[in-house]
Design a protein around this motif. Sequence first.
Motif, PDB file in Angstrom:
ATOM      1  N   GLY A  80       0.885  -1.171   0.000  1.00  0.00           N
ATOM      2  CA  GLY A  80       0.000   0.000   0.000  1.00  0.00           C
ATOM      3  C   GLY A  80       0.919   1.216   0.000  1.00  0.00           C
ATOM      4  O   GLY A  80       2.135   1.083  -0.140  1.00  0.00           O
ATOM      5  N   ALA A  81       0.397   2.370   0.221  1.00  0.00           N
ATOM      6  CA  ALA A  81      -1.001   2.656   0.481  1.00  0.00           C
ATOM      7  C   ALA A  81      -1.369   3.877  -0.341  1.00  0.00           C
ATOM      8  O   ALA A  81      -0.559   4.771  -0.543  1.00  0.00           O
ATOM      9  N   SER A  82      -2.591   3.904  -0.832  1.00  0.00           N
ATOM     10  CA  SER A  82      -3.064   5.067  -1.578  1.00  0.00           C
ATOM     11  C   SER A  82      -4.249   5.678  -0.851  1.00  0.00           C
ATOM     12  O   SER A  82      -4.950   5.009  -0.087  1.00  0.00           O
ATOM     13  N   ARG A  83      -4.473   6.973  -1.091  1.00  0.00           N
ATOM     14  CA  ARG A  83      -5.596   7.697  -0.508  1.00  0.00           C
ATOM     15  C   ARG A  83      -6.117   8.700  -1.521  1.00  0.00           C
ATOM     16  O   ARG A  83      -5.338   9.440  -2.124  1.00  0.00           O
ATOM     17  N   GLU A  84      -7.438   8.711  -1.702  1.00  0.00           N
ATOM     18  CA  GLU A  84      -8.057   9.714  -2.557  1.00  0.00           C
ATOM     19  C   GLU A  84      -9.538   9.789  -2.215  1.00  0.00           C
ATOM     20  O   GLU A  84     -10.169   8.800  -1.859  1.00  0.00           O
ATOM     21  N   ARG A  85     -10.071  10.996  -2.300  1.00  0.00           N
ATOM     22  CA  ARG A  85     -11.495  11.193  -2.034  1.00  0.00           C
ATOM     23  C   ARG A  85     -12.235  11.231  -3.369  1.00  0.00           C
ATOM     24  O   ARG A  85     -12.170  12.212  -4.109  1.00  0.00           O
ATOM     25  N   VAL A  86     -12.928  10.148  -3.662  1.00  0.00           N
ATOM     26  CA  VAL A  86     -13.662  10.020  -4.932  1.00  0.00           C
ATOM     27  C   VAL A  86     -15.084   9.553  -4.660  1.00  0.00           C
ATOM     28  O   VAL A  86     -15.702   8.907  -5.509  1.00  0.00           O
ATOM     29  N   GLY A  87     -15.617   9.873  -3.484  1.00  0.00           N
ATOM     30  CA  GLY A  87     -16.928   9.366  -3.114  1.00  0.00           C
ATOM     31  C   GLY A  87     -16.868   7.855  -2.933  1.00  0.00           C
ATOM     32  O   GLY A  87     -15.879   7.314  -2.458  1.00  0.00           O
ATOM     33  N   PHE A  88     -17.932   7.176  -3.350  1.00  0.00           N
ATOM     34  CA  PHE A  88     -17.976   5.718  -3.250  1.00  0.00           C
ATOM     35  C   PHE A  88     -17.701   5.058  -4.601  1.00  0.00           C
ATOM     36  O   PHE A  88     -18.262   4.013  -4.915  1.00  0.00           O
ATOM     37  N   ASP A  89     -16.830   5.663  -5.381  1.00  0.00           N
ATOM     38  CA  ASP A  89     -16.442   5.111  -6.674  1.00  0.00           C
ATOM     39  C   ASP A  89     -15.541   3.898  -6.442  1.00  0.00           C
ATOM     40  O   ASP A  89     -14.442   4.024  -5.904  1.00  0.00           O
ATOM     41  N   THR A  90     -15.995   2.715  -6.869  1.00  0.00           N
ATOM     42  CA  THR A  90     -15.237   1.487  -6.647  1.00  0.00           C
ATOM     43  C   THR A  90     -14.372   1.095  -7.847  1.00  0.00           C
ATOM     44  O   THR A  90     -13.789   0.020  -7.857  1.00  0.00           O
ATOM     45  N   ALA A  91     -14.269   1.958  -8.850  1.00  0.00           N
ATOM     46  CA  ALA A  91     -13.568   1.600 -10.084  1.00  0.00           C
ATOM     47  C   ALA A  91     -12.104   1.239  -9.822  1.00  0.00           C
ATOM     48  O   ALA A  91     -11.426   1.852  -9.001  1.00  0.00           O
ATOM     49  N   MET A  92     -11.642   0.228 -10.558  1.00  0.00           N
ATOM     50  CA  MET A  92     -10.224  -0.091 -10.547  1.00  0.00           C
ATOM     51  C   MET A  92      -9.450   0.998 -11.273  1.00  0.00           C
ATOM     52  O   MET A  92      -9.895   1.503 -12.311  1.00  0.00           O
ATOM     53  N   ASN A  93      -8.294   1.382 -10.718  1.00  0.00           N
ATOM     54  CA  ASN A  93      -7.458   2.407 -11.330  1.00  0.00           C
ATOM     55  C   ASN A  93      -6.066   1.826 -11.545  1.00  0.00           C
ATOM     56  O   ASN A  93      -5.257   1.780 -10.610  1.00  0.00           O
ATOM     57  N   PRO A  94      -5.758   1.352 -12.751  1.00  0.00           N
ATOM     58  CA  PRO A  94      -4.447   0.735 -13.003  1.00  0.00           C
ATOM     59  C   PRO A  94      -3.278   1.662 -12.705  1.00  0.00           C
ATOM     60  O   PRO A  94      -2.195   1.197 -12.338  1.00  0.00           O
ATOM     61  N   ALA A  95      -3.464   2.973 -12.843  1.00  0.00           N
ATOM     62  CA  ALA A  95      -2.374   3.915 -12.578  1.00  0.00           C
ATOM     63  C   ALA A  95      -1.978   3.878 -11.094  1.00  0.00           C
ATOM     64  O   ALA A  95      -0.792   3.994 -10.762  1.00  0.00           O
ATOM     65  N   VAL A  96      -2.960   3.726 -10.208  1.00  0.00           N
ATOM     66  CA  VAL A  96      -2.649   3.629  -8.783  1.00  0.00           C
ATOM     67  C   VAL A  96      -1.891   2.335  -8.501  1.00  0.00           C
ATOM     68  O   VAL A  96      -0.902   2.316  -7.764  1.00  0.00           O
ATOM     69  N   VAL A  97      -2.337   1.244  -9.095  1.00  0.00           N
ATOM     70  CA  VAL A  97      -1.649  -0.041  -8.917  1.00  0.00           C
ATOM     71  C   VAL A  97      -0.205   0.067  -9.390  1.00  0.00           C
ATOM     72  O   VAL A  97       0.734  -0.391  -8.710  1.00  0.00           O
ATOM     73  N   ALA A  98       0.002   0.676 -10.542  1.00  0.00           N
ATOM     74  CA  ALA A  98       1.355   0.816 -11.080  1.00  0.00           C
ATOM     75  C   ALA A  98       2.226   1.680 -10.169  1.00  0.00           C
ATOM     76  O   ALA A  98       3.408   1.373  -9.941  1.00  0.00           O
ATOM     77  N   ALA A  99       1.668   2.767  -9.642  1.00  0.00           N
ATOM     78  CA  ALA A  99       2.440   3.654  -8.770  1.00  0.00           C
ATOM     79  C   ALA A  99       2.853   2.943  -7.487  1.00  0.00           C
ATOM     80  O   ALA A  99       4.010   3.045  -7.040  1.00  0.00           O
ATOM     81  N   LEU A 100       1.930   2.208  -6.885  1.00  0.00           N
ATOM     82  CA  LEU A 100       2.260   1.494  -5.651  1.00  0.00           C
ATOM     83  C   LEU A 100       3.300   0.408  -5.910  1.00  0.00           C
ATOM     84  O   LEU A 100       4.235   0.224  -5.123  1.00  0.00           O
TER      85      LEU A 100
END
Length: 386
Positions: free
Chosen positions: A269-289
């Motif tokens: 981990g770990a990532s943090r972002e305020r996007v409401g209750f959006d459950t979408a997968m974000n490959p860019a976050v996975v790549a960054a971590l």
Amino acid sequence: MKVVVVGAGIVGAACAFHAAAAGLDVTVLDRGPVGAGTTSRGEGNILLSDKEPGPELELARLSRDLWDEAGEELGPDTVELEAKGGLVVASTPDALTALHAFAASQAAVGVCTEPVERVRDLEPHIAPGLPGGVHYPQDAQVQPVLAAAGLLRAAVRRGARVHTGEAIAAITGAGGRIAGVRTADGTVLAADAVVNAAGTWGGEVGRRLGAPVEILPRRGFVLVTEPLPPTIRHKVYSADYVANVASCDAGLETSCVVEGTRAGTILIGASRERVGFDTAMNPAVVAALAAQACRLFPFLRAAHLIRAYRGFRPYCPDHLPVIGPDPRVPGVVHACGHEGAGIGLAPGTGALVTAHLLGRPWRGADPAAHTGLLPDRFLTTGGMPK
């Protein structure tokens, strides 16, 4: 005293565990399965290392002791409670200076901190060239869903009842005092007190109880590798993780956190972002971590990821949980807003809620010592709806 706890995650389970141990008549309600919300989406961190001196750290210190007590009853192997310790590392000399100053402020209030010059003595596979870090031997880890289930089983042994699949509406009595709740099927449960331990949904449950609290979802991702031979000994994270935890920014923030599990997988981990209750997968976050983890532990470049999961941390605007009776609706007690620290803070929260219900200290939790967590702090500053 009849108590209804709304929420069967780790915090609600801890509230039920302590309230039942105190002899209260406890019913736990949740619209989903046990531990299915934020509890199932975390790493199981029990941390002192990431908390600055103040109300949250004091609760964390109490909770750390209570985790050991709970582990003895539940069985440390059953809930995978592991006192592995934490290692916070700096990437630059300036970051190390700031980390040492932060650790010194924690040590001044009783946290065990150990400056480390050669971090590879503790983690042989960590990247070379890091200027140093701080070891926190009190940091630990637990398997959160197993822990929630174990705490609830222990509460049931003491007479508590657990019902899942139940949404609630409040029933108020004379003077606006809470008198109970009505479930979705029309069942009425009388209650002298209702505990709002609904995690990310604590704001909505508070509204239904007539005592709204400002709890916002903050999405986070965790990566899981294939099982590997034991390689990483501690929970290891970069010093900028502390700043990201305390940040109020709504945008994406990532900071490297790496630790092993008893099953051999490595959590990243770990990532943090305020996007409401959006459950979408974000490959860019996975790549960054993944990239940050590989820089910290180069051997991970050859490891395979088997999954990435995400969930929502219950974020409160001042980064402190809301714990205690709500002055607007007598009988409503909040226990929510822990953000990413709910696993570690759960036993202390449960003991503190029980102390509020009893009107006296319980298991080392004294309401008079934790006034900084009370919900009325928002009522006086305009930060919570009236």
